[in-house]
Design an enzyme around this catalytic site. Structure first.
Site, PDB file in Angstrom:
ATOM      1  N   GLY A  52      41.426 -59.331 -50.987  1.00 37.44           N
ATOM      2  CA  GLY A  52      40.814 -60.486 -50.336  1.00 37.44           C
ATOM      3  C   GLY A  52      39.505 -60.037 -49.697  1.00 37.44           C
ATOM      4  O   GLY A  52      38.925 -59.008 -50.075  1.00 37.44           O
ATOM      5  N   THR A  95      45.268 -51.118 -41.989  1.00 38.03           N
ATOM      6  CA  THR A  95      44.585 -51.859 -40.919  1.00 38.03           C
ATOM      7  C   THR A  95      45.004 -53.330 -40.977  1.00 38.03           C
ATOM      8  O   THR A  95      44.330 -54.185 -40.401  1.00 38.03           O
ATOM      9  CB  THR A  95      43.044 -51.776 -41.084  1.00 38.03           C
ATOM     10  OG1 THR A  95      42.710 -52.157 -42.426  1.00 38.03           O
ATOM     11  CG2 THR A  95      42.507 -50.405 -40.794  1.00 38.03           C
ATOM     12  N   SER A  96      46.098 -53.632 -41.693  1.00 40.21           N
ATOM     13  CA  SER A  96      46.489 -55.047 -41.852  1.00 40.21           C
ATOM     14  C   SER A  96      47.523 -55.429 -40.798  1.00 40.21           C
ATOM     15  O   SER A  96      47.153 -55.830 -39.686  1.00 40.21           O
ATOM     16  CB  SER A  96      46.982 -55.304 -43.276  1.00 40.21           C
ATOM     17  OG  SER A  96      48.174 -54.591 -43.544  1.00 40.21           O
ATOM     18  N   ARG A  97      48.784 -55.297 -41.108  1.00 37.36           N
ATOM     19  CA  ARG A  97      49.851 -55.524 -40.132  1.00 37.36           C
ATOM     20  C   ARG A  97      50.886 -54.419 -40.309  1.00 37.36           C
ATOM     21  O   ARG A  97      51.230 -54.065 -41.453  1.00 37.36           O
ATOM     22  CB  ARG A  97      50.517 -56.885 -40.346  1.00 37.36           C
ATOM     23  CG  ARG A  97      49.687 -58.079 -39.890  1.00 37.36           C
ATOM     24  CD  ARG A  97      49.543 -58.146 -38.362  1.00 37.36           C
ATOM     25  NE  ARG A  97      48.823 -59.321 -37.926  1.00 37.36           N
ATOM     26  CZ  ARG A  97      47.512 -59.379 -37.678  1.00 37.36           C
ATOM     27  NH1 ARG A  97      46.757 -58.310 -37.844  1.00 37.36           N
ATOM     28  NH2 ARG A  97      46.962 -60.490 -37.243  1.00 37.36           N
ATOM     29  N   GLU A 113      54.167 -52.960 -31.686  1.00 39.24           N
ATOM     30  CA  GLU A 113      52.961 -52.608 -30.927  1.00 39.24           C
ATOM     31  C   GLU A 113      53.148 -52.989 -29.468  1.00 39.24           C
ATOM     32  O   GLU A 113      53.652 -54.087 -29.204  1.00 39.24           O
ATOM     33  CB  GLU A 113      51.746 -53.319 -31.528  1.00 39.24           C
ATOM     34  CG  GLU A 113      51.457 -52.807 -32.930  1.00 39.24           C
ATOM     35  CD  GLU A 113      50.256 -53.495 -33.604  1.00 39.24           C
ATOM     36  OE1 GLU A 113      49.575 -54.310 -32.949  1.00 39.24           O
ATOM     37  OE2 GLU A 113      50.024 -53.213 -34.781  1.00 39.24           O
ATOM     38  N   HIS A 151      45.221 -50.883 -32.873  1.00 38.94           N
ATOM     39  CA  HIS A 151      44.913 -52.206 -33.450  1.00 38.94           C
ATOM     40  C   HIS A 151      43.510 -52.687 -33.023  1.00 38.94           C
ATOM     41  O   HIS A 151      43.365 -53.714 -32.358  1.00 38.94           O
ATOM     42  CB  HIS A 151      45.999 -53.234 -33.043  1.00 38.94           C
ATOM     43  CG  HIS A 151      46.069 -54.397 -33.989  1.00 38.94           C
ATOM     44  ND1 HIS A 151      47.234 -55.061 -34.280  1.00 38.94           N
ATOM     45  CD2 HIS A 151      45.110 -55.024 -34.718  1.00 38.94           C
ATOM     46  CE1 HIS A 151      46.995 -56.041 -35.133  1.00 38.94           C
ATOM     47  NE2 HIS A 151      45.705 -56.036 -35.420  1.00 38.94           N
TER      48      HIS A 151
HETATM   49  C1  DGY Z   1      43.277 -60.194 -36.883  1.00 45.39           C
HETATM   50  O1  DGY Z   1      42.290 -60.903 -36.642  1.00 45.39           O
HETATM   51  O2  DGY Z   1      44.243 -60.617 -37.532  1.00 45.39           O
HETATM   52  C2  DGY Z   1      43.249 -58.794 -36.362  1.00 45.39           C
HETATM   53  O3  DGY Z   1      44.421 -58.125 -36.568  1.00 45.39           O
HETATM   54  C3  DGY Z   1      42.811 -58.753 -34.929  1.00 45.39           C
HETATM   55  O4  DGY Z   1      41.484 -59.036 -34.923  1.00 45.39           O
END
Ligand code: DGY
Length: 333
Positions: free
Chosen positions: A156, A236-238, A267, A286
């Site tokens: 994406g 860096t997603s979830r 978290e 995060h």
């Molecule tokens: C989001 O926007 O989903 C990030 O994890 C935090 O900015």
């Protein structure tokens, strides 16, 4: 006409708070930590809109705390903290902040990739420790990023921005997604592969999918076992997209070489979590979107969603388009 009432669950950048307070009766939670559940339920009462963060769980109970809640504006692009089906059922518009954080998050993903590959954090600690005695032929050897293979899980907006950065490092880019994007493949010189091939052939695997029931533990023990022993995982997603105990075992046993993690299953991650005892892990709290400019832009977008929503207008950045013209609009007459 009554002024709309809104609850803002944390102090977001001031320009957005100024805009909100000019047209709404704003209740702002000013603590550093999120409002406790009972406070959230209490403060939502009588509100027409709420501006929430990914740390607030917005479910039926919260929605029903205010019968005239018209809009939930999330200060994030991800919205897995919100029960969307419950919002749809109540015809509540839900908004997020897409686009503005794409490049900033891609920058962080690439920073983590470089940091793990070149052992930057370890090297920093070593330099400060006083142990450094001489230039060493084998001191802190890492891995080359240039001309290596990057596998993007999710292609994406953010995944594609990471691909752009990778091109500058002459990396071979491959991706897996549920939808193939042939135009982006051509533009970015990326190739589409299935997940198994991606995991087995990438030097770096970077995750860029939203958290849904389909992506929860998408990367588990089986997937980690497919990766090369020299491979590095970046997330860096979830956090819940990766099975964290499986990841720990894999890193501990040297089945993969390292991980750069900005997100965790729970978290904040506990100080004594075994993952944090590993030298081959670089962890950040995060902060994917955490630049001054980006957080301000996100705040302005979230404010716009909130204000349009409380005024019964379609919100500009809506994640539930099915709640279209007949959205809930009671409570201000
Ligand atoms: C989001 O926007 O989903 C990030 O994890 C935090 O900015």
């Amino acid at each position: 006409m009554v002024t709309p009432k809104v609850f803002v669950t944390r102090k977001i950048p001031q320009p957005a708070l100024d805009i909100i307070s000019r047209s709404c009766e704003m209740d702002l939670w000013t603590d550093e930590l999120p409002p406790p559940r009972e406070v959230l339920l209490q403060r939502v009462k009588g509100c027409h809109g709420i501006l929430t963060l990914l740390t607030d769980r917005i479910d039926e109970e919260v929605m029903d705390a205010s019968p005239c809640l018209r809009v939930i504006s999330n200060y994030a692009v991800g919205y897995d903290n919100i029960d969307l089906a419950a919002a749809d059922k109540r015809r509540i518009q839900v908004g997020n902040t897409p686009g503005v954080l794409t490049e900033t998050t891609a920058d962080l993903a690439f920073s983590l990739l470089l940091a793990v590959a070149r052992r930057i954090v370890e090297a920093d600690r070593y330099t400060r420790s006083g142990e450094w005695q001489t230039w060493g032929p084998t001191l802190l050897l890492g891995q080359d990023v240039h001309h290596s293979t990057l596998g993007l899980v999710g292609f994406g907006r953010i995944g594609r921005e990471v691909a752009k950065r990778a091109r500058g490092f002459d990396m071979k880019v491959q991706y897996f997604d549920t939808v193939r994007n042939e135009q982006a493949e051509t533009e970015l010189g990326a190739s589409f592969v299935d997940l198994e091939t991606l995991l087995a052939t990438s030097d770096f695997v970077s995750i860029h999918v939203p958290l849904t029931e389909a992506t929860r533990h998408l990367i588990g023990e089986r997937e980690l076992r497919l990766m090369k022993p020299t491979a590095i995982l970046v997330n860096t997603s979830r956090g819940p997209v990766v099975d964290q105990s499986a990841l720990y075992a894999s890193l501990r046993d040297g089945r993969i070489a390292g991980a750069g993690l900005d997100v965790f299953e729970h978290e904040p991650i506990a100080k004594n979590d075994p993952l944090l005892s590993l030298k081959n892990v670089v962890a950040t709290p995060h902060i994917g979107s955490a630049s001054v400019n980006t957080r301000t832009k996100m705040a302005l977008m979230a404010a716009e969603n909130l204000i349009e929503g409380v005024n019964c207008r379609p919100i500009p950045y809506k994640v539930n388009p099915e709640v279209d013209s007949d959205f809930r609009c009671c409570g201000l007459d």
